[in-house]
Structures are given as C-alpha cells and as structure tokens.
Design an enzyme around this catalytic site. Structure first.
Site, PDB file in Angstrom:
ATOM      1  N   LEU A 196       0.832  -1.191   0.062  1.00  0.00           N
ATOM      2  CA  LEU A 196       0.021   0.139  -0.027  1.00  0.00           C
ATOM      3  C   LEU A 196       0.890   1.250   0.116  1.00  0.00           C
ATOM      4  O   LEU A 196       1.926   1.325   0.464  1.00  0.00           O
ATOM      5  CB  LEU A 196      -0.891   0.030   1.211  1.00  0.00           C
ATOM      6  CG  LEU A 196      -2.064  -1.049   1.626  1.00  0.00           C
ATOM      7  CD1 LEU A 196      -2.631  -0.759   2.753  1.00  0.00           C
ATOM      8  CD2 LEU A 196      -2.910  -0.838   0.415  1.00  0.00           C
ATOM      9  N   ASP A 197       0.420   2.155  -0.628  1.00  0.00           N
ATOM     10  CA  ASP A 197       1.235   3.609  -0.467  1.00  0.00           C
ATOM     11  C   ASP A 197       1.516   3.925   0.794  1.00  0.00           C
ATOM     12  O   ASP A 197       0.408   3.590   1.733  1.00  0.00           O
ATOM     13  CB  ASP A 197       0.381   4.757  -1.245  1.00  0.00           C
ATOM     14  CG  ASP A 197       0.433   4.395  -2.835  1.00  0.00           C
ATOM     15  OD1 ASP A 197       1.156   3.746  -3.202  1.00  0.00           O
ATOM     16  OD2 ASP A 197      -0.203   5.163  -3.525  1.00  0.00           O
ATOM     17  N   ARG A 198       2.398   4.898   1.150  1.00  0.00           N
ATOM     18  CA  ARG A 198       2.704   5.266   2.322  1.00  0.00           C
ATOM     19  C   ARG A 198       1.445   5.967   2.989  1.00  0.00           C
ATOM     20  O   ARG A 198       1.058   5.843   4.214  1.00  0.00           O
ATOM     21  CB  ARG A 198       4.183   6.001   2.499  1.00  0.00           C
ATOM     22  CG  ARG A 198       4.216   6.486   3.813  1.00  0.00           C
ATOM     23  CD  ARG A 198       5.711   7.076   3.953  1.00  0.00           C
ATOM     24  NE  ARG A 198       6.081   7.577   5.298  1.00  0.00           N
ATOM     25  CZ  ARG A 198       7.376   8.049   5.403  1.00  0.00           C
ATOM     26  NH1 ARG A 198       8.274   8.340   4.309  1.00  0.00           N
ATOM     27  NH2 ARG A 198       7.602   8.481   6.541  1.00  0.00           N
TER      28      ARG A 198
ATOM     29  N   ARG B  62      -5.211   6.902  -7.833  1.00  0.00           N
ATOM     30  CA  ARG B  62      -5.048   8.297  -7.505  1.00  0.00           C
ATOM     31  C   ARG B  62      -4.851   8.757  -8.940  1.00  0.00           C
ATOM     32  O   ARG B  62      -5.379   9.953  -9.305  1.00  0.00           O
ATOM     33  CB  ARG B  62      -3.427   8.500  -6.934  1.00  0.00           C
ATOM     34  CG  ARG B  62      -3.652   7.792  -5.562  1.00  0.00           C
ATOM     35  CD  ARG B  62      -2.290   7.708  -4.964  1.00  0.00           C
ATOM     36  NE  ARG B  62      -1.574   8.883  -4.408  1.00  0.00           N
ATOM     37  CZ  ARG B  62      -0.783   9.131  -3.821  1.00  0.00           C
ATOM     38  NH1 ARG B  62       0.104   8.216  -3.338  1.00  0.00           N
ATOM     39  NH2 ARG B  62      -0.237  10.523  -3.444  1.00  0.00           N
TER      40      ARG B  62
END
Length: 324
Positions: free
Chosen positions: A137-139, A253
């Site tokens: 997962l993205d930070r 995104r």
C-alpha cells in the site's frame, strides 16, 4: 565499503517466484533503490545470461549476475533501531496475518525510509520464522495489508494477485460530483522515475510500449457537501468505492485525477490549492483507504473477506460515515 566485483547469485526455493527487483532489494540492502532500477534497465543485471525486466519472475536455479555495486557495510551501532510495533489485527491464523495499516507508515524500509510495517512487525514477533508482505500500500494509504507467515502461503496469495482473482475495494473522497454513468476506467498507465528517484505515474495510450493496461471500477456512495466554513466556491465532493482489477502503482490516484476528480489530500496528483483548504478545515491526509479485500484462503481454499473500518480522522470528516 565492500570491494565491488561481479557477483552471481543462484535463486533458491525460498526466493523463487519473486520479481527481480524485489529479489535485488533484499540482496542489496543499503543500495539506493534508484541505482537498483538503473542497473536493471541498463541490462547490467542478467538472469541466465539474458537481459531481464524489473518484473521478471525468478525460478529455482536461475543464475542472477550482478554488476560491481558497492554495498554499504553498516556497523550495528550505525544502524537505526527498529522499534517493535503491532498494528490492529483484522485476521490471523497459522499462515496469514491481516493488519489495518495506518496512513503515514511505509510498508517497508527503503528510499529514505529506515523501516516500515514489516520490519516493525518482525521486531515485535521475533519468534516468527517468516513474515513477508504479500502486497503493498502507498505510505499515505491506510487499510487492509496482508502478511504471509509461510512461504507456501506467500506464493499462493501472490499468484492470486497476479491472476487478478482478488477483490480489492478502496474508499476515496474526490473533488466534484462524479458522473453517475462513469463506472469503468480502462486507461493504461506509464510508470517513471523523477531525477531524485521518486516514482511517478502518468496516463498514456495503447501505443506506448511501456504502458500497462489498468482497470478501475467506480461506484458512487454519496455526495459530501463542503463544511459550513468552506469558501463560497468550494466544490461538493463524492465518496467513491473503487475496485481495482489491476494493481498498478498509484492506479486509483492517477485514474481519478485523470477524470478530473482528484483525491482529497493527494500531494502528488491532486489539486494543491484545494488541498490547502482541506488541511485548514481539518483533513490533513489523503482520503484513500484500502477498505475491503477478498481472497481465497491459501490453505483451506474458502473465500475470506476482510474489511478495515474507516479511520476516525476520515470517518469524522464531512460526516462520510453515514454513507457506509
């Protein structure tokens, strides 16, 4: 520093089925990630004497040739201390652990991050023979994160992700009213690096040889009106449930921003003026949450549905909880 020299590594059973880039990131600890990707792209890394891509899958017995690369030798005193940390457990058995990752925490160390979720979990569970990330997962993204406790489970789960047989649904709050008829985004994406080595992704077309087909399914959960203290021209917002059929870097995104509806608080692809107002109104993180994940259990085979509740800092903003 160690003396650089050509090295040959033989892929063993424990390392099989990994991507080449992930294999090198583990073998070349301390080497900057941009350098690793650069030597792969340049063809200096060879698998069985042939050029290979970062996403090449390795097999037992493969010979991986590494060019001379300086690997920093760090003394124990110089190494940053990894704090032991546990995270809210969504599910756990003998082969699998699912946790609720908070926003602001990387899933693993690297690229200027000394440690992440996986290193902290290993420190908190020193008796565990194996803890490996199944996916990422993205930070800035919170929500369901899977960790395998056995190598066989890791391979089985990664196969499911690769075959697109998992169900991954995210919650996203976006600017504007999402058109009711826009339910499928099928737009290829191109991943690239900025000069400083940071990853970025852009929309491309079918003619781009580096483009990867990327599919997102969008369902509108509700329209969120601006808070009372919002400026007169503040746009309404849409709470979306986005199910991804492909797991590309920054896929949701970039897809949503491309459609003219950037995610609230997205500091890479968002509306920066709007983000500043959102921050002043109390939303100080990106509104993207890995909400639900459906998989087949890697041993028993039954369907396993996992869900991470919307974190308080998101649930309380704009009263979005009423739509869930």
């Amino acid at each position: 520093m160690s003396v650089p020299a050509v090295r040959h590594l033989t892929v063993d059973a424990e390392s099989a089925h990994q991507r080449l880039d992930n294999f090198l990131l583990r073998e070349l600890k301390g080497v900057p990630k941009p350098l690793i990707y650069r030597i792969i792209r340049s063809g200096e890394v060879r698998v069985n004497k042939a050029r290979a891509r970062a996403d090449t899958r390795l097999h037992p017995g493969d010979d991986v040739r590494l060019p001379p690369v300086r690997v920093p030798q760090r003394s124990p005193e110089a190494a940053p201390a990894v704090p032991a940390r546990t995270f809210p457990v969504l599910y756990e058995d003998e082969v699998l652990l699912a946790v609720d990752k908070p926003a602001g925490v990387a899933v693993h160390g690297g690229s200027g991050v000394a440690f992440g979720v996986i290193e902290q979990l290993r420190r908190a569970h020193p008796q565990a023979p194996l803890l490996e990330l199944v996916h990422r997962l993205d930070r800035e993204t919170s929500g369901v994160l899977l960790i395998a406790k056995k190598r066989s489970a890791l391979k089985a789960l990664q196969d499911q992700f690769r075959q697109r047989s998992t169900g991954k649904t995210y919650l996203a709050l976006v600017r504007g009213v999402w058109p009711a008829g826009r339910k499928v985004i099928d737009v290829p994406l191109h991943k690239y690096l900025l000069p400083d080595g940071e990853r970025r992704v852009r929309v491309t077309d079918a003619r781009d040889p580096q483009g990867q087909r990327s599919i997102s399914l969008v369902r509108v959960l509700g329209t969120v009106q601006p808070p009372p203290d919002a400026p007169p021209d503040a746009p309404p917002m849409s709470l979306l449930a986005v199910t991804i059929k492909t797991g590309r870097t920054h896929q949701i995104r970039v897809h949503l921003a491309h459609c003219g509806h950037p995610i609230a608080g997205d500091d890479k692809y968002g509306d920066f003026e709007w983000n500043r107002w959102l921050s002043r109104s109390g939303l100080r993180r990106m509104f993207l949450h890995a909400w639900r994940l459906s998989i087949r259990h890697p041993v028993r085979g039954e369907e396993l549905s996992l869900q991470a509740p919307l974190p308080p800092e998101l649930a309380q903003w704009g009263e979005v909880q009423r739509f869930l």
